[in-house]
Design a protein around this motif. Structure first.
Motif, mmCIF file in Angstrom:
data_model
loop_
_atom_site.group_PDB
_atom_site.id
_atom_site.type_symbol
_atom_site.label_atom_id
_atom_site.label_comp_id
_atom_site.label_asym_id
_atom_site.label_seq_id
_atom_site.Cartn_x
_atom_site.Cartn_y
_atom_site.Cartn_z
ATOM 1 N N ARG A 129 0.665 -1.145 0.051
ATOM 2 C CA ARG A 129 0.012 -0.049 -0.011
ATOM 3 C C ARG A 129 0.981 1.278 0.027
ATOM 4 O O ARG A 129 0.627 2.338 -0.721
ATOM 5 N N ILE A 182 2.323 1.799 -3.485
ATOM 6 C CA ILE A 182 1.246 2.258 -4.372
ATOM 7 C C ILE A 182 0.922 3.729 -3.959
ATOM 8 O O ILE A 182 1.030 4.842 -4.954
ATOM 9 N N TYR A 235 -2.436 5.090 -11.466
ATOM 10 C CA TYR A 235 -2.896 3.880 -10.732
ATOM 11 C C TYR A 235 -2.127 2.785 -11.306
ATOM 12 O O TYR A 235 -1.836 1.784 -10.498
ATOM 13 N N TYR A 236 -2.134 2.522 -12.667
ATOM 14 C CA TYR A 236 -1.763 1.371 -13.291
ATOM 15 C C TYR A 236 -0.308 1.091 -13.009
ATOM 16 O O TYR A 236 0.138 0.100 -12.307
ATOM 17 N N ARG A 250 0.251 0.227 -9.214
ATOM 18 C CA ARG A 250 0.034 -0.826 -8.840
ATOM 19 C C ARG A 250 0.890 -1.943 -9.381
ATOM 20 O O ARG A 250 1.111 -2.854 -8.576
ATOM 21 N N SER A 257 3.655 -1.896 -6.858
ATOM 22 C CA SER A 257 3.404 -2.625 -5.594
ATOM 23 C C SER A 257 3.474 -3.972 -5.749
ATOM 24 O O SER A 257 3.663 -4.459 -4.672
ATOM 25 N N ARG A 258 3.302 -4.462 -6.983
ATOM 26 C CA ARG A 258 3.261 -6.027 -7.058
ATOM 27 C C ARG A 258 4.493 -6.713 -7.283
ATOM 28 O O ARG A 258 4.561 -7.820 -7.190
#
Lengths: 403, 239
Positions: A322, A325, A385-386, A389, A392-393
């Motif tokens: 989080r 992100i 956002y993309y 994300r 973060s992954r």
């Protein structure tokens, strides 16, 4: 992690690579600036047109001789030449409820001379109510009075353009004599400039009593226009219907030999035209905003790849997904928000330049500023956002080893 | 204290299953200095990932400070890394555009430590890792390799972790600088720190007090090293 530290990390992330952040912002700056500039031109044009319509008079209904060709605002162009309306028609219209004032006028283009100069202008024979109905105000002197009408006085009120043409700029016109169709008139007043534009320039006109006009210039009792001022916007439709009914009855005809033009019809037609113009300009600008947004996403994706090892490290020392992100999304938002603010300032500057150099009125509406700022922040959110994300992954092990 | 019992780790690639670790069990007491040694492909990196809470085992249990963390979620693992483990990597992994001090403070930032406390702790750790004061405000990309690794060691220390995990810490350094870094580890060990050092070089492993040798995913040797190789740590580093 405290919020303030999170913000500090974002700011450091943005400032760490100034060239990259600057280029990312540039797309948004251009997009927002063009939205603001285009909207300001659209809104300015709209305001200009509306102003020039309302300068004709407020809550105005124009009755013209000759039949109306079709519904709406389209009036037969040769309407003025028909002779069906008289001064007594105008007098009768005063009795309609909801009518505030009525003026009647008859105009004609004539040559006007004075000592040493002459001009070709419009001479309007009219009644005292003209000032309130047609929104004319006096600069100096007085307008035509009822006494002038009764006595068929040879007096004239001139517009500023006529004054400039006949006597020179800022010359004193009151008391001077001018010659219209071989008769001498005394200038008794000067109207204020209306910033005349369009087909009928109110500044380039001479007003004389209607009775004088019919006796010495037109030679007939007929009038070319009756201007009716309604008490309010709301009663205009009712008043328009009453005028129709009354005139049909007075003329003893079933099909109208006159037409009634409603000012609000004009305004709404003009508004819809300028509205379309604004929409067109805004959509062109919107496309450049979209391109800017995709630019942001592209940059952010590159950044994620470039900073893979940094992300791996942050995760290894305990950053949660989080937090990663929020970091990347925050960086995108900072870039778009700062870009948006610069874009608003730049767009404002461009619109000022346009109004200065292109002699075009521009208005930067507050809602456009709000919209632009909202859109740029939204772009940061959506297009950030993309990549965020994805960052973060990342698996910390692979991220740390990334070469 | 950390304890691994019957750890197995396998990766599934299509239909094929690769067993990287087979039934690994050992215990590290607080204050120990352990070297895990093995050639590449022996599974020591995977072992390190599990010890470092970067990865979870397929079967078996891993206990860190009396807590079984072999079934933790990703966020729980992140929190364990944040508070219990300090990493030292082969390629340092410093944020190159940040100052030395900021790099060391980074774990404390994620841990939510207050501003003043952060700087105080970072400076103390930089001192115990042997980074001179005048370098604290330098950007980390202005440092030499040896200095960078010391900054990285300071960063590993700053959260006062249960365990310092060093993955080939001398791999990117010349032998002299490498010796100095190993000396730093020995100093930290002398201060009572628990250190697990992963390497493929016997020379590096010999600096530890205990050597575990891993081969083909199994422990083949686990013995005390009664005479660790001593490094004469000069007070000032030449690099």
């Amino acid at each position: 992690m405290h919020f303030i530290d999170q913000v500090e990390e974002m700011v450091l992330g943005v400032t760490a690579n100034k060239v990259r952040s600057g280029l990312t912002m540039l797309g948004i700056v251009i997009g927002i600036a063009s939205v603001i500039a285009m909207l300001s031109v659209g809104q300015g044009t709209k305001k200009q047109i509306e102003d020039s319509i309302s300068s004709i008079g407020s809550n105005l209904l124009l009755v013209m001789p000759g039949a109306q060709r079709s519904a709406g605002t389209v009036v037969r162009s040769a309407g003025g030449s028909a002779k069906t309306l008289t001064m007594s028609d105008a007098e009768a219209l005063k009795s309609i409820p909801g009518v505030k004032a009525v003026e009647a006028d008859s105009s004609s283009r004539v040559q006007v001379t004075t000592k040493g100069s002459n001009t070709n202008t419009q001479v309007i024979g009219t009644t005292p109510a003209y000032t309130s109905v047609r929104n004319v105000s006096m600069d100096t002197g007085t307008f035509i009075t009822q006494a002038h009408i009764t006595s068929r006085a040879k007096v004239a009120v001139i517009g500023p353009t006529v004054r400039d043409d006949l006597f020179g700029e800022n010359a004193t016109a009151i008391g001077q004599r001018i010659r219209i169709s071989g008769m001498e008139y005394t200038v008794i007043g000067l109207t204020k400039t209306k910033g005349g534009s369009g087909f009928s320039n109110a500044d380039d006109a001479i007003y004389i009593p209607l009775s004088t006009m019919s006796a010495y210039i037109s030679g007939s009792e007929y009038v070319s226009t009756i201007g009716v001022q309604a008490e309010s916007q709301e009663v205009m439709t009712t008043v328009q219907e009453s005028i129709n009914a009354l005139l049909l009855q007075r003329h003893k005809v079933t099909t109208a030999d006159f037409s009634v033009m409603n000012q609000s019809d004009l305004v709404s037609t003009a508004s819809s035209v300028t509205g379309t113009l604004t929409l067109l300009l805004a959509s062109i600008a919107g496309i450049s905003l979209l391109v800017g947004g995709i630019g942001i996403m592209n940059m952010m994706l590159t950044t994620v790849t470039e900073r893979t090892r940094e992300i791996g490290l942050r995760k290894a020392i305990g950053a949660r997904s989080r937090e990663i992100i929020v970091q990347f999304l925050g960086e995108a938002m900072i870039e778009t928000m700062v870009g948006g603010a610069i874009g608003i300032a730049l767009g404002y500057g461009i619109s000022k330049l346009i109004s200065t150099f292109a002699s075009m009125e521009t208005v930067v509406p507050m809602w456009a500023v709000g919209l632009a700022f909202g859109v740029s922040t939204g772009i940061g959110l959506v297009f950030g956002y993309y990549p965020a994300r994805r960052a973060s992954r990342l698996n910390p092990i692979n991220a740390l080893r990334y070469e | 204290m950390i304890e691994l019992s019957h750890i197995c780790k396998s990766y599934v690639n299509g239909a094929e299953e690769t067993k990287v670790l087979r039934d690994v069990s050992f215990k590290v007491e607080n204050g120990e200095f352990v070297a895990i040694m093995g050639p590449s492909g022996s599974g020591k990196s995977t072992l390190m990932h599990i010890i470092g809470a970067l990865d979870t085992p397929t079967t078996g249990t891993y206990t860190l400070d009396d807590r079984d963390i072999s079934t933790c979620s990703e966020d729980e693992l992140a929190s364990i890394r944040k508070t219990r483990i300090g990493f030292v990597f082969q390629s340092f992994h410093l944020l190159s555009r940040s100052t030395v001090l900021r790099n060391v403070m980074l774990p404390l930032i994620y841990a939510g430590v207050t501003d003043g406390e952060r700087e105080r702790r970072a400076r103390t750790c930089l001192e115990s890792a042997g980074v001179p004061k005048n370098l604290h405000t330098h950007l980390s990309n202005q440092l030499s390799g040896g200095q960078m690794q010391r900054v990285a060691i300071a960063r590993a220390l700053v959260n006062d972790p249960t365990l310092i995990l060093a993955d080939e810490p001398t791999g990117n350094l010349d032998s002299k600088t490498g010796d100095h870094v190993l000396g730093t580890f020995q100093d930290l060990h002398a201060q009572g720190r628990t250190i697990v050092l992963i390497t493929h070089e016997p020379y590096v492993a010999e600096h530890a007090e205990r050597i575990i040798v891993v081969r083909d995913g199994q422990i083949v040797q686990d013995q005390k090293n009664p005479h660790p190789r001593k490094v004469s740590v000069a007070t000032e580093e030449s690099s």
